[in-house]
Scaffold this motif. Structure first.
Motif, PDB file in Angstrom:
ATOM      1  N   GLU A 371       0.825  -1.203   0.000  1.00  0.00           N
ATOM      2  CA  GLU A 371       0.000   0.000   0.000  1.00  0.00           C
ATOM      3  C   GLU A 371       0.865   1.260   0.000  1.00  0.00           C
ATOM      4  O   GLU A 371       1.841   1.360   0.737  1.00  0.00           O
ATOM      5  CB  GLU A 371      -0.935   0.019   1.214  1.00  0.00           C
ATOM      6  N   GLY A 372       0.468   2.206  -0.828  1.00  0.00           N
ATOM      7  CA  GLY A 372       1.198   3.456  -0.889  1.00  0.00           C
ATOM      8  C   GLY A 372       0.852   4.230  -2.134  1.00  0.00           C
ATOM      9  O   GLY A 372      -0.042   3.856  -2.895  1.00  0.00           O
ATOM     10  N   MET A 373       1.536   5.325  -2.364  1.00  0.00           N
ATOM     11  CA  MET A 373       1.317   6.168  -3.525  1.00  0.00           C
ATOM     12  C   MET A 373       2.664   6.628  -4.056  1.00  0.00           C
ATOM     13  O   MET A 373       3.617   6.778  -3.299  1.00  0.00           O
ATOM     14  CB  MET A 373       0.483   7.405  -3.174  1.00  0.00           C
ATOM     15  N   ASP A 395       7.920   8.771  -3.957  1.00  0.00           N
ATOM     16  CA  ASP A 395       7.299   7.568  -3.401  1.00  0.00           C
ATOM     17  C   ASP A 395       6.907   7.773  -1.948  1.00  0.00           C
ATOM     18  O   ASP A 395       7.672   8.321  -1.153  1.00  0.00           O
ATOM     19  CB  ASP A 395       8.269   6.391  -3.527  1.00  0.00           C
ATOM     20  N   MET A 396       5.672   7.309  -1.623  1.00  0.00           N
ATOM     21  CA  MET A 396       5.271   7.251  -0.223  1.00  0.00           C
ATOM     22  C   MET A 396       4.732   5.856   0.046  1.00  0.00           C
ATOM     23  O   MET A 396       3.594   5.542  -0.283  1.00  0.00           O
ATOM     24  CB  MET A 396       4.197   8.279   0.112  1.00  0.00           C
ATOM     25  N   SER A 397       5.583   5.003   0.567  1.00  0.00           N
ATOM     26  CA  SER A 397       5.177   3.668   0.971  1.00  0.00           C
ATOM     27  C   SER A 397       4.746   3.731   2.428  1.00  0.00           C
ATOM     28  O   SER A 397       5.470   4.237   3.280  1.00  0.00           O
ATOM     29  CB  SER A 397       6.343   2.684   0.815  1.00  0.00           C
ATOM     30  N   PHE A 398       3.533   3.232   2.716  1.00  0.00           N
ATOM     31  CA  PHE A 398       3.033   3.349   4.082  1.00  0.00           C
ATOM     32  C   PHE A 398       3.890   2.578   5.069  1.00  0.00           C
ATOM     33  O   PHE A 398       4.049   2.981   6.217  1.00  0.00           O
ATOM     34  CB  PHE A 398       1.578   2.877   4.154  1.00  0.00           C
ATOM     35  N   ALA A 399       4.432   1.451   4.634  1.00  0.00           N
ATOM     36  CA  ALA A 399       5.281   0.673   5.541  1.00  0.00           C
ATOM     37  C   ALA A 399       6.481   1.504   5.979  1.00  0.00           C
ATOM     38  O   ALA A 399       6.904   1.463   7.135  1.00  0.00           O
ATOM     39  CB  ALA A 399       5.737  -0.608   4.855  1.00  0.00           C
TER      40      ALA A 399
END
Length: 483
Positions: A371-373, A395-399
């Motif tokens: 999950e991410g954007m 990049d924005m990875s929620f993890a």
């Protein structure tokens, strides 16, 4: 401004179908994680209800085993598991008869939130609703959670809504779609409506097209009997993809509350234009080195059910005039991936020449598996040698953003806690369901009238070639399916 977190009150949650696959895989392990996170107030209870004859201790052992099999790192917390299962009860119940209802009635308390999860076939919804009221177990403050399918067409959806409405008001009914509980889906609203950067660009002046893809690597083994009567349209498009489409396309709601948000989603569904037959591609996976065919998995050698569906849709309103929405979903594809890709238009003029000018901004919203954007932007390639442009993701990875010790809640965890809080924002309203079927039914009736046969595609591929041409003939390309 800091958003107010609605506290969770002490509750009794009854899970009908409490010994079933969904309860063991998702619901109970998810509730254990919420328990460990401190979101189950002291005194709250979970009551499993099913046909199997079992006592409390037997049910607790079943859930211990379920957490051990389906849990994550939290399953190592043996003390936590024991504290959690101590809050479990069990009642053997006959959904269509009278067995067990008096016992369940005695268990329920009048001074806590009462919620009932119908993790059973829709054919049992009416019987459960009727008996909950006949035995005084549910009242005007109680809440029920129902799983899809919400009917198989407009007529059955209306009948199901009418059955539930005989005993529960609309504000008591929580139609759960786990896609809406994903962190990325909710962040989509935050990105759109919480940043000055995107909303001014969120229209046909700047966006070329939008792709929504839900790709699965699994086939229908074990679900063949259900899926062969459903297909990709009923199983995925009418609910999951429709909800994603609504969130990406809806107008800004005046406030962030359940009915205001759902009013805007409903407007999107009602603005969807009929889909032309040549804008629809149905597919069915064939045998390959990756595995057997759909017909083998479904144990139906003459099946014409689609395991893949791609379509081009248009929304008839001012914001989205001329912007195509491409929907794609399928089983036994080459990777498991769910993504919304917002593809922005080319620059009106570029000062760069040749291939260096062919770059586009793309906002990619990943729902699974990571999950991410990320926002694809164009920069100069580092180093000497002139102006060479390359695309790189912001990049924005929620993890990564949350940190290693901050695991995002599973969709079911979040949604069940929203039921206890009385927050319906992420749940489908009855008129939404009916409007979605009103758009879907003519599409299905159309291909049935044409005796349309799904195009075969190799298991483990990206789908049928005709789906590729759906975009290629308009000078566009599908995003690659990547896990």
């Amino acid at each position: 401004m800091v958003s107010r977190v609605i506290p969770v009150e002490t509750f009794d949650l009854v899970i009908f179908g409490g010994t079933g696959d969904l309860a063991r895989r998702k619901i109970l392990p998810g509730l254990f994680r919420r328990f460990r996170a401190g979101q189950m107030p002291p005194g709250s209870r979970i009551i499993g209800a099913a046909r199997s004859e079992m006592d409390d201790d037997g049910y607790r052992q079943m859930i211990r085993e379920a957490i051990a099999e389906f849990g994550g790192e939290e399953k190592k917390d043996s003390d936590g598991i024991e504290s959690f299962v101590a809050q479990l009860r069990y009642v053997a119940i006959d959904a269509t008869g009278e067995g067990g209802w008096a016992q369940l009635s005695k268990l329920m308390r009048g001074d806590v939130v009462r919620a009932f999860y119908f993790s059973v076939a829709p054919s049992l919804f009416g019987a459960l609703a009727e008996r909950l009221h006949a035995h005084g177990i549910a009242d005007s403050e109680s809440r029920i959670v129902v799983e899809k399918p919400f009917g198989r067409d407009l007529a059955t959806a209306r009948a199901l809504n009418a059955t539930l409405a005989e005993h529960f008001d609309e504000q008591q009914i929580y139609r759960i779609d786990h896609y809406l509980g994903k962190e990325t889906v909710q962040n989509l609203m935050a990105v759109r409506f919480g940043n000055v950067l995107f909303e001014p660009l969120w229209n046909s002046h700047y966006i070329d097209h939008i792709q929504i893809t839900v790709a699965e690597t699994v086939g229908v083994t074990g679900r063949g009997a259900y899926y062969d009567k459903s297909g990709a349209m009923r199983d995925m498009v009418q609910n999951h993809l429709m909800q994603l489409l609504c969130l990406i396309a809806m107008e800004p709601p005046s406030t962030y509350d359940a009915d205001t948000v759902r009013d805007e989603k409903l407007k999107v569904i009602r603005a969807l234009q009929p889909v032309e037959p040549h804008h629809i591609v149905r597919g069915q996976y064939d045998a390959s080195a990756q595995g057997p065919s759909y017909r083998e998995d479904a144990e139906n050698p003459r099946s014409f059910t689609e395991s893949f569906l791609a379509m081009k849709c248009h929304i008839a309103n001012w914001r989205w005039a001329t912007v195509p929405f491409y929907l794609r979903t399928g089983k036994r594809l080459k990777a498991r991936s769910s993504e919304i890709a917002v593809v922005f238009k080319d620059l009106g003029h570029t000062i760069f020449e040749g291939d260096t000018a062919r770059h586009r901004n793309i906002l990619s919203i990943r729902l699974q598996p990571n999950e991410g954007m990320d926002l694809q932007v164009t920069i100069k390639e580092p180093g000497p040698g002139g102006m060479r442009l390359v695309d790189v993701p912001l990049d924005m990875s929620f993890a990564e953003a949350l940190g290693p010790d901050q695991e995002a809640p599973d969709a079911y965890e979040r949604l069940i806690m929203d039921v206890i809080r009385g927050n319906q924002t992420l749940f489908m309203r009855g008129d939404e369901v009916e409007a979605a079927w009103a758009w879907t039914d003519p599409i299905i009736e159309g291909w049935e009238a044409r005796n349309d046969v799904p195009k075969l595609y190799d298991a483990g591929s990206a789908g049928p070639e005709d789906a590729m041409m759906l975009l290629h003939r308009e000078g566009r390309r599908w995003r690659d399916i990547k896990g």
